[in-house]
Scaffold this active site. Structure first.
Site, mmCIF file in Angstrom:
data_model
loop_
_atom_site.group_PDB
_atom_site.id
_atom_site.type_symbol
_atom_site.label_atom_id
_atom_site.label_comp_id
_atom_site.label_asym_id
_atom_site.label_seq_id
_atom_site.Cartn_x
_atom_site.Cartn_y
_atom_site.Cartn_z
ATOM 1 N N ARG A 37 0.830 -1.217 0.000
ATOM 2 C CA ARG A 37 0.000 0.000 0.000
ATOM 3 C C ARG A 37 0.860 1.262 0.000
ATOM 4 O O ARG A 37 0.449 2.282 -0.567
ATOM 5 C CB ARG A 37 -0.938 0.006 1.205
ATOM 6 C CG ARG A 37 -2.113 -0.919 0.985
ATOM 7 C CD ARG A 37 -2.990 -0.980 2.194
ATOM 8 N NE ARG A 37 -4.265 -1.596 1.862
ATOM 9 C CZ ARG A 37 -5.118 -2.073 2.754
ATOM 10 N NH1 ARG A 37 -4.820 -2.012 4.038
ATOM 11 N NH2 ARG A 37 -6.253 -2.610 2.381
ATOM 12 N N LYS A 201 -18.921 -17.228 1.007
ATOM 13 C CA LYS A 201 -20.370 -17.124 1.214
ATOM 14 C C LYS A 201 -21.107 -16.447 0.070
ATOM 15 O O LYS A 201 -20.636 -15.444 -0.457
ATOM 16 C CB LYS A 201 -20.638 -16.307 2.478
ATOM 17 C CG LYS A 201 -20.300 -17.036 3.747
ATOM 18 C CD LYS A 201 -20.558 -16.101 4.909
ATOM 19 C CE LYS A 201 -20.563 -16.840 6.228
ATOM 20 N NZ LYS A 201 -20.857 -15.903 7.316
ATOM 21 N N GLY A 357 -9.942 -8.272 -1.558
ATOM 22 C CA GLY A 357 -9.069 -8.879 -0.560
ATOM 23 C C GLY A 357 -8.408 -10.206 -0.878
ATOM 24 O O GLY A 357 -7.234 -10.267 -1.225
ATOM 25 N N GLY A 380 -12.901 -3.891 0.693
ATOM 26 C CA GLY A 380 -14.304 -3.501 0.809
ATOM 27 C C GLY A 380 -14.719 -2.505 -0.257
ATOM 28 O O GLY A 380 -15.822 -2.575 -0.795
HETATM 29 P P1 AMP Z 1 -14.451 -14.174 0.795
HETATM 30 O O1 AMP Z 1 -13.813 -13.362 1.882
HETATM 31 O O2 AMP Z 1 -15.917 -14.335 0.933
HETATM 32 O O3 AMP Z 1 -14.005 -13.750 -0.587
HETATM 33 O O4 AMP Z 1 -13.920 -15.647 1.013
HETATM 34 C C1 AMP Z 1 -12.583 -15.956 0.868
HETATM 35 C C2 AMP Z 1 -12.328 -17.183 1.671
HETATM 36 O O5 AMP Z 1 -13.139 -18.226 1.204
HETATM 37 C C3 AMP Z 1 -10.898 -17.658 1.578
HETATM 38 O O6 AMP Z 1 -10.311 -17.555 2.835
HETATM 39 C C4 AMP Z 1 -11.048 -19.114 1.178
HETATM 40 O O7 AMP Z 1 -10.219 -19.981 1.909
HETATM 41 C C5 AMP Z 1 -12.480 -19.428 1.490
HETATM 42 N N1 AMP Z 1 -13.004 -20.537 0.687
HETATM 43 C C6 AMP Z 1 -12.994 -20.653 -0.633
HETATM 44 N N2 AMP Z 1 -13.511 -21.840 -0.998
HETATM 45 C C7 AMP Z 1 -13.849 -22.496 0.131
HETATM 46 C C8 AMP Z 1 -14.444 -23.760 0.412
HETATM 47 N N3 AMP Z 1 -14.765 -24.594 -0.544
HETATM 48 N N4 AMP Z 1 -14.664 -24.084 1.691
HETATM 49 C C9 AMP Z 1 -14.345 -23.211 2.665
HETATM 50 N N5 AMP Z 1 -13.790 -22.016 2.470
HETATM 51 C C10 AMP Z 1 -13.544 -21.662 1.216
#
Ligand code: AMP
Length: 399
Positions: A37, A201, A357, A380
């Site tokens: 950054r 999610k 991120g 974000g």
């Molecule tokens: P996000 O912050 O929602 O973009 O999620 C990113 C996170 O999702 C990362 O830390 C990944 O390790 C996790 N992730 C991706 N695929 C999976 C999965 N199949 N099961 C659990 N966590 C996951």
């Protein structure tokens, strides 16, 4: 289009009050452990110095929540910034209204100062602020620059409110690049346009999916969020992560994709495990037939090939979120393969933007930032931008 520092006239001798995002991690010895950054703001700082401005930087570090907490001091960051700039940086220890003005008196043309953590002031984040703090800050500068894309989704004093009273209020070079790259990918993409949306999610990515579905040709859904889609389609997902309250959302997104002729792509095969730590049994199975006791953690080889083929035929690619739990090397192949395909497509002339991120840390882990058209510095902020939301820090700048 927002004005940038390049649109300013003669700024020699003028005081540039610049909001930057140098919220960097510090190690136990208070050394900066990742200066990405800091490096990202150098073009703006150098540009202003070369034009003879007096450069006064404002930034936050961590979450001191409106209190002076020495562990959140920006002093170590000022030292690191001086090293990267290869020139001295005046660190202003006193707070505004308590001596900062005095410390800044000696600042000369082409010199750089950094104010102490802007989140030491309660008014910085206060919603009901009467602009007194903004007015105080405005006294420090002759014009305002916002180069903090990573904080542009915050309606704080230094990121947005100040821009309403200290004029001209323009973007820095990093902010300008972020807006140009993310903006042109979303508003003016060359087709085929493929988005890769992953992560844990569905619920955190609904806005992203809904905004993208009106724009893309291919929508690849990977990672943990894909299992909600698989289950919604009647697949057997074993112990994979799933948001049961989002099954209807998943169905609605699939329906909308069909109506809009968007090719919504899910995994065919997946790597599953009975131990998320990576020390158990791992195997590749059909995505619709995951055995009980196992959870999907990465895209399988057939899926990697299918995703890569689509990506390599694309002219615009936007990636937001990994397609597996890539932090564990045992579950990283899918995310690595996807990123490698994005790099190959970029080499063939596609525009590629990595937004947000976790995909940014994956991109750095498995490729070089230079291999992509743009790697966003905002987590974000880029998420909200891709959702189509107005960012207060951008909105407040001069048109
Ligand atoms: P996000 O912050 O929602 O973009 O999620 C990113 C996170 O999702 C990362 O830390 C990944 O390790 C996790 N992730 C991706 N695929 C999976 C999965 N199949 N099961 C659990 N966590 C996951």
């Amino acid at each position: 289009m927002k004005k940038s520092i390049k649109d300013l006239g003669d700024i020699k001798g003028k005081r540039a009050l610049v909001r930057v995002d140098i919220n960097v991690p510090l190690d136990e010895n208070n050394n900066v452990s990742d200066d990405t950054r800091i490096r990202a703001i150098i073009p703006t700082v150098n540009y202003l110095c070369e034009k003879g401005a007096k450069v006064i930087l404002m930034a936050h570090l961590g979450r001191p929540k409106g209190e002076v907490k020495p562990e959140f001091s920006l002093e170590p960051v000022a030292k690191h910034l001086a090293k990267v700039l290869n020139k001295s940086v005046l660190f202003v220890k006193s707070l505004v209204g308590q001596g900062a003005e005095k410390e800044l008196i000696g600042l000369n043309e082409g010199q750089v100062a950094l104010l102490e953590n802007i989140r030491f002031y309660k008014a910085e984040e206060a919603k009901d602020d009467d602009m007194t703090f903004a007015q105080e800050l405005a006294q420090l500068g002759d014009f305002y620059v916002n180069d903090a894309f990573g904080a542009a989704h915050r309606n704080h004093t230094s990121t947005a409110k100040l821009a309403k009273i200290l004029k001209p209020a323009v973007s820095g070079l990093l902010m300008e690049k972020e807006l140009r790259c993310l903006g042109s990918a979303l508003d003016n993409p060359e087709h085929p346009f493929t988005a890769i949306v992953g992560g844990a999610k569905v619920s955190t990515k609904i806005g992203v999916l809904e905004n993208l579905i009106d724009k893309v040709d291919n929508l690849i859904i990977g990672g943990g969020m894909a299992y909600t889609f698989v289950k919604a389609n009647g697949g057997k997902i074993g112990n994979s992560i799933c948001e049961d309250d989002q099954l209807e959302t998943a169905k609605a997104i699939e329906k909308k994709a069909k109506e809009k002729n968007v090719n919504l792509v899910l995994a065919q095969d997946v790597l599953v495990t009975n131990d998320f730590s990576g020390n158990g049994e791992n195997k590749v199975v059909d995505v619709n037939n995951i055995p009980d006791g196992f959870e999907g953690v990465d895209a399988g080889p057939k899926t990697q090939e299918a995703f890569s083929e689509i990506i390599e035929k694309s002219k615009t690619i936007l990636m937001n979120g990994p397609v597996g739990a890539f932090e564990n090397p045992a579950f990283a192949n899918g995310t690595k393969a996807v990123l490698e395909a994005v790099v190959r497509a970029t080499k063939k002339g596609a525009v590629s933007v990595i937004g947000g991120g976790d995909s940014v840390s994956a991109a750095k882990k498995f490729a070089n930032a230079e291999d992509f058209t743009h790697v966003s510095t905002g987590g974000g902020a880029s998420l909200e931008f891709i959702e189509g939301k107005i960012l207060p820090g951008v909105d407040a700048l001069d048109d």
